[in-house]
Write an enzyme that holds these catalytic residues in place. Structure first.
Site, PDB file in Angstrom:
ATOM      1  CG  ASP A  42      -2.189   0.836   0.999  1.00 49.26           C
ATOM      2  OD1 ASP A  42      -3.248   0.229   0.763  1.00 49.26           O
ATOM      3  OD2 ASP A  42      -2.117   2.081   1.043  1.00 49.26           O
ATOM      4  CG  ASN A  95      -8.143  -4.248  -3.264  1.00 46.95           C
ATOM      5  OD1 ASN A  95      -9.351  -4.387  -3.333  1.00 46.95           O
ATOM      6  ND2 ASN A  95      -7.576  -3.486  -2.332  1.00 46.95           N
ATOM      7  CB  SER A 150     -16.439  -1.081  -9.761  1.00 46.95           C
ATOM      8  OG  SER A 150     -17.624  -0.671  -9.098  1.00 46.95           O
ATOM      9  CE1 TYR A 163     -13.367   3.123  -8.222  1.00 43.54           C
ATOM     10  CE2 TYR A 163     -15.692   2.918  -8.780  1.00 43.54           C
ATOM     11  CZ  TYR A 163     -14.558   2.427  -8.166  1.00 43.54           C
ATOM     12  OH  TYR A 163     -14.618   1.225  -7.499  1.00 43.54           O
ATOM     13  CE  LYS A 167     -11.718   0.392  -9.570  1.00 42.06           C
ATOM     14  NZ  LYS A 167     -10.735  -0.548  -8.987  1.00 42.06           N
ATOM     15  N   PRO A 193     -17.181  -5.969  -7.722  1.00 44.90           N
ATOM     16  CG  PRO A 193     -15.633  -5.617  -6.026  1.00 44.90           C
ATOM     17  CD  PRO A 193     -15.838  -5.417  -7.492  1.00 44.90           C
TER      18      PRO A 193
HETATM   19  N1  NAD Z   1     -16.069  -0.971  -1.367  1.00 44.77           N
HETATM   20  C1  NAD Z   1     -16.852  -0.968  -2.429  1.00 44.77           C
HETATM   21  O1  NAD Z   1     -18.055  -0.691  -2.356  1.00 44.77           O
HETATM   22  C2  NAD Z   1     -16.297  -1.305  -3.780  1.00 44.77           C
HETATM   23  C3  NAD Z   1     -17.182  -1.585  -4.833  1.00 44.77           C
HETATM   24  C4  NAD Z   1     -16.669  -1.908  -6.088  1.00 44.77           C
HETATM   25  C5  NAD Z   1     -15.301  -1.940  -6.285  1.00 44.77           C
HETATM   26  N2  NAD Z   1     -14.463  -1.642  -5.250  1.00 44.77           N
HETATM   27  C6  NAD Z   1     -13.029  -1.665  -5.513  1.00 44.77           C
HETATM   28  O2  NAD Z   1     -12.414  -2.518  -4.555  1.00 44.77           O
HETATM   29  C7  NAD Z   1     -11.116  -2.020  -4.243  1.00 44.77           C
HETATM   30  C8  NAD Z   1     -10.991  -1.778  -2.763  1.00 44.77           C
HETATM   31  O3  NAD Z   1     -12.064  -0.973  -2.323  1.00 44.77           O
HETATM   32  P1  NAD Z   1     -12.090  -0.340  -0.848  1.00 44.77           P
HETATM   33  O4  NAD Z   1     -13.485  -0.027  -0.532  1.00 44.77           O
HETATM   34  O5  NAD Z   1     -11.281  -1.166   0.079  1.00 44.77           O
HETATM   35  O6  NAD Z   1     -11.274   1.053  -1.158  1.00 44.77           O
HETATM   36  P2  NAD Z   1     -10.396   1.996  -0.212  1.00 44.77           P
HETATM   37  O7  NAD Z   1     -10.367   3.340  -0.858  1.00 44.77           O
HETATM   38  O8  NAD Z   1     -10.876   1.904   1.207  1.00 44.77           O
HETATM   39  O9  NAD Z   1      -8.938   1.361  -0.238  1.00 44.77           O
HETATM   40  C9  NAD Z   1      -8.072   1.529  -1.337  1.00 44.77           C
HETATM   41  C10 NAD Z   1      -6.651   1.249  -0.894  1.00 44.77           C
HETATM   42  O10 NAD Z   1      -5.796   1.473  -2.016  1.00 44.77           O
HETATM   43  C11 NAD Z   1      -4.662   2.198  -1.577  1.00 44.77           C
HETATM   44  N3  NAD Z   1      -4.066   2.969  -2.673  1.00 44.77           N
HETATM   45  C12 NAD Z   1      -4.617   4.041  -3.319  1.00 44.77           C
HETATM   46  N4  NAD Z   1      -3.745   4.530  -4.212  1.00 44.77           N
HETATM   47  C13 NAD Z   1      -2.634   3.753  -4.148  1.00 44.77           C
HETATM   48  C14 NAD Z   1      -1.383   3.775  -4.834  1.00 44.77           C
HETATM   49  N5  NAD Z   1      -1.090   4.703  -5.744  1.00 44.77           N
HETATM   50  N6  NAD Z   1      -0.471   2.819  -4.522  1.00 44.77           N
HETATM   51  C15 NAD Z   1      -0.735   1.890  -3.584  1.00 44.77           C
HETATM   52  N7  NAD Z   1      -1.893   1.839  -2.884  1.00 44.77           N
HETATM   53  C16 NAD Z   1      -2.823   2.767  -3.170  1.00 44.77           C
HETATM   54  C17 NAD Z   1      -5.207   3.108  -0.477  1.00 44.77           C
HETATM   55  O11 NAD Z   1      -4.174   3.608   0.366  1.00 44.77           O
HETATM   56  C18 NAD Z   1      -6.179   2.180   0.232  1.00 44.77           C
HETATM   57  O12 NAD Z   1      -5.551   1.446   1.253  1.00 44.77           O
HETATM   58  C19 NAD Z   1     -10.922  -0.770  -5.095  1.00 44.77           C
HETATM   59  O13 NAD Z   1     -10.296  -1.117  -6.303  1.00 44.77           O
HETATM   60  C20 NAD Z   1     -12.346  -0.328  -5.353  1.00 44.77           C
HETATM   61  O14 NAD Z   1     -12.437   0.445  -6.539  1.00 44.77           O
HETATM   62  C21 NAD Z   1     -14.928  -1.321  -4.018  1.00 44.77           C
END
Ligand code: NAD
Length: 257
Positions: A42, A95, A150, A163, A167, A193
């Site tokens: 991360d 992710n 997504s 976004y 995706k 997801p």
């Molecule tokens: N939670 C949801 O509802 C949902 C739905 C569909 C898709 N997603 C996808 O699932 C994944 C995780 O979602 P989440 O809810 O945990 O998101 P989140 O924003 O809570 O976590 C994202 C993580 O990625 C890290 N990150 C961001 N930029 C970075 C970089 N340049 N280098 C390294 N790390 C980096 C952040 O520090 C964070 O820890 C994402 O790809 C998101 O698009 C989430």
């Protein structure tokens, strides 16, 4: 000698980007519990160290790496450290993304620098990570690449156009990478997801939108990390070995591809 019951038949080296919080953290904890060797990567170093400590406190093994997936040198350094520590990489869960920090707004109001940053991290970062780690998978002619897209793409959700565009790009990336890597025993699939609650507060879905989405689901309830972890585990396993180039929506049957 019998292995402890939580040990899988094969302990794989599983790299999860964006593992400091939210869904990435949930996947890392799950693979740690299953006895795999986890690489939690991360941009937020302290938070990802805490996740590694959680995994190790539960008896698992985890290498925490601080890296920016959008930075070529940072990604190359991470790949070198994974190779030095484990000498292999079996699974890459792409992710990490700019997601929970996004402010929803009509696309005409998205500043160009924010547009560029989201596309850069979410698309180019995924490309850079995969390009750096595929050579380690090729050595063993076995690999699993999981791009986290997504269900917002399938729904055509409004108000974060950078976004959803990023995706959607991952679905094209999944298909073309699958064509290039299949002969080497490496599968590439996309996970889509639905809106999933994590411990991280965010403004990408309002309470009213969340309730509306739940009402539209075939299985009308909230979605949690536990609904996704097993699907990621399947895509990371031998069982999914003949599944590649696919986009798997996990949103309780709201949208159908
Ligand atoms: N939670 C949801 O509802 C949902 C739905 C569909 C898709 N997603 C996808 O699932 C994944 C995780 O979602 P989440 O809810 O945990 O998101 P989140 O924003 O809570 O976590 C994202 C993580 O990625 C890290 N990150 C961001 N930029 C970075 C970089 N340049 N280098 C390294 N790390 C980096 C952040 O520090 C964070 O820890 C994402 O790809 C998101 O698009 C989430």
């Amino acid at each position: 000698m019998n292995q402890p019951s939580h040990q899988p038949r094969t302990s794989r080296v599983i790299v999860i980007t964006g593992a400091a919080q939210g869904l990435g953290r949930a996947y890392a904890l799950r693979f740690g519990r299953e006895g795999h060797r986890v690489v939690a990567l991360d941009i937020h170093g302290e938070a990802v160290q805490r996740v590694a400590a959680e995994i190790e406190a539960a008896g698992g093994e985890c290498l925490a790496l601080t890296a920016d997936i959008g930075d070529e040198a940072s990604v190359a350094d991470a790949a070198r450290r994974i190779d030095e520590r484990f000498g292999r990489c079996d699974v890459l869960v792409n992710n990490a993304a700019i997601f929970s920090t996004i402010k929803m707004r009509p696309f005409e109001q998205i500043p160009l620098d924010e547009w560029m940053r989201v596309l850069h991290v979410n698309i180019t970062g995924t490309f850079l990570m995969t390009r750096a780690l595929v050579p380690l998978m090729r050595r063993n002619r076995w690999g699993r690449v999981i791009h986290v897209s997504s269900a917002a793409v399938a729904m055509g959700r409004a108000h974060y156009l950078h976004y959803t565009t990023s995706k959607a790009a991952l679905i094209g990336m999944t298909r073309s990478m699958a064509r290039e890597l299949g002969a080497d025993g490496i599968t590439v699939n996309a996970l889509l997801p639905g809106a999933t609650d994590t411990e991280v507060p965010r403004e990408t879905v309002t309470p009213a939108q969340k309730q509306a989405q739940i009402a539209m689901r075939s299985i009308p309830r909230e979605e949690g990390p536990q609904d996704l972890e097993g699907v990621v585990a399947f895509l990371a396993s031998d069982d999914s070995g003949f599944v590649t180039g696919q986009s798997l929506v996990v949103d309780g049957g709201l949208s159908f591809l």
